[in-house]
Scaffold this motif. Structure first.
Motif: not given
Length: 353
Positions: A267-283
């Motif tokens: 969702l953030i960049s258009g490619r799969p990437a591992r991120c800390l859980a935050n409001r963006f990942t909650d989407l």
């Protein structure tokens, strides 16, 4: 292979574009590891300046990482729908979404200026992420005396890397933070873990293998070496170092509960990437079957939303990349961290005897 570069310890600091700095890379290289910078988010002039800064700080070998993604396919209808879906979030922070989205990063595959600059600058190591450049580009870099690495997430990618004449493979397990290095993001991802992937590549390739993904301490490095890797690549472990470019909010998030719940997201960049859980990942809970625009077009929207939220004191929309080992991160200077890792590696190795 690493010893020929003057690298004395089996530790590679991951490039981490946007987080790694010349100061961080130099600190790691100066104590015998292989420091790295990522230049995928800048142009040839910016990369040249970063290399010059790094060379002013160390006489040791270092790595320069580039992105070799396939061309983004603009789709105005899809991009407009994506911005419409994000618009309530922009409104929450008193901002309007961009009128249109741009391809914000140029792929190394299409960047003749970056290639010419690297051939001229002759960095000791250049590494490729998301794929491989043309045979001509590989030949020019090798002709300049540069050692080449490339990321593989499965055996087929590793075979392509070996056939292309690359010198070493970075085996990126699913645990790794940041962008998955898959060559084709539209293809099924085998999602191999670091242990299985490293063993597969060691057993089926003649190239040296560098294990990456979830490795945070000396015991993890020892395990990677036992699997047959020549070194371990650590990224998340170095984010908390003062030399990294991570901002205060990123550092706080790394030390918070989100570190225990990293998530792969496109969702953030258009490619799969591992991120800390935050409001963006909650989407993910509300995205349904909607697909973001191609990388890096979607990243234009992600960065705009982060900027709007950050201006209002909300930091939960940042690209806070981190691997599954994030809770094991330690805040200390990079040289001290490498020394700590080496003590832990020695202890783990002695305990195994």
């Amino acid at each position: 292979m690493l010893s020929k570069l003057g690298v004395e310890v089996p530790i590679v600091q991951a490039p981490m574009a946007g987080v790694s700095t010349p100061a961080l890379a130099a600190a790691v290289s100066n104590v015998g590891g292989l420091g790295s910078i990522g230049v995928g988010a800048t142009d040839a002039a910016g990369a040249r300046a970063m290399i010059a800064d790094l060379r002013a700080r160390t006489e040791r070998a270092f790595n320069v990482n580039v992105f070799v993604h396939g061309p983004a396919k603009p789709d105005p209808e899809r991009e407009a729908a994506w911005l419409h879906w994000l618009s309530p979030l922009f409104s929450e922070f008193g901002a309007a979404p961009p009128a249109a989205l741009r391809t914000i990063y140029k792929s190394f595959a299409d960047d003749a200026d970056m290639l010419s600059m690297l051939v001229e600058a002759r960095p000791p190591v250049v590494s490729f992420h998301f794929g491989l450049p043309s045979p001509q580009a590989i030949q020019r870099l090798k002709g300049a005396g540069t050692t080449l690495f490339a990321t593989a997430t499965n055996l087929e990618e590793a075979r392509q890397i070996e056939t292309a004449g690359i010198d070493a493979i970075v085996a990126q397990g699913i645990e790794a933070g940041g962008h998955r290095g898959v060559f084709d993001p539209a293809a099924p991802d085998e999602a191999l873990g670091t242990v299985a992937l490293t063993r597969l590549l060691v057993a089926n390739s003649t190239l040296p293998v560098i294990a990456a993904g979830g490795i945070m301490d000396g015991a993890g490095i020892a395990a990677a070496l036992d699997l047959g890797a020549v070194a371990a690549q650590l990224g998340t472990a170095f984010i908390a170092c003062p030399e990294s470019a991570a901002d205060d909010a990123y550092r706080a998030a790394l030390a918070g509960p989100g570190a225990y719940h990293t998530r792969l997201t496109a969702l953030i960049s258009g490619r799969p990437a591992r991120c800390l859980a935050n409001r963006f990942t909650d989407l993910h809970e509300s995205v349904a079957a909607r697909l973001p625009p191609d990388y890096p077009i979607a990243y234009d929207a992600g960065k705009a939303l982060h900027a709007a939220a950050k201006a209002k004191g909300e930091h939960g929309f940042g690209a806070q990349w981190a691997g599954q080992g994030a809770p094991l991160a330690r805040a200390m200077p990079a040289a001290e961290l490498v020394a700590t890792l080496l003590r832990e590696l020695k202890a783990a190795s002695e305990a195994a005897r």
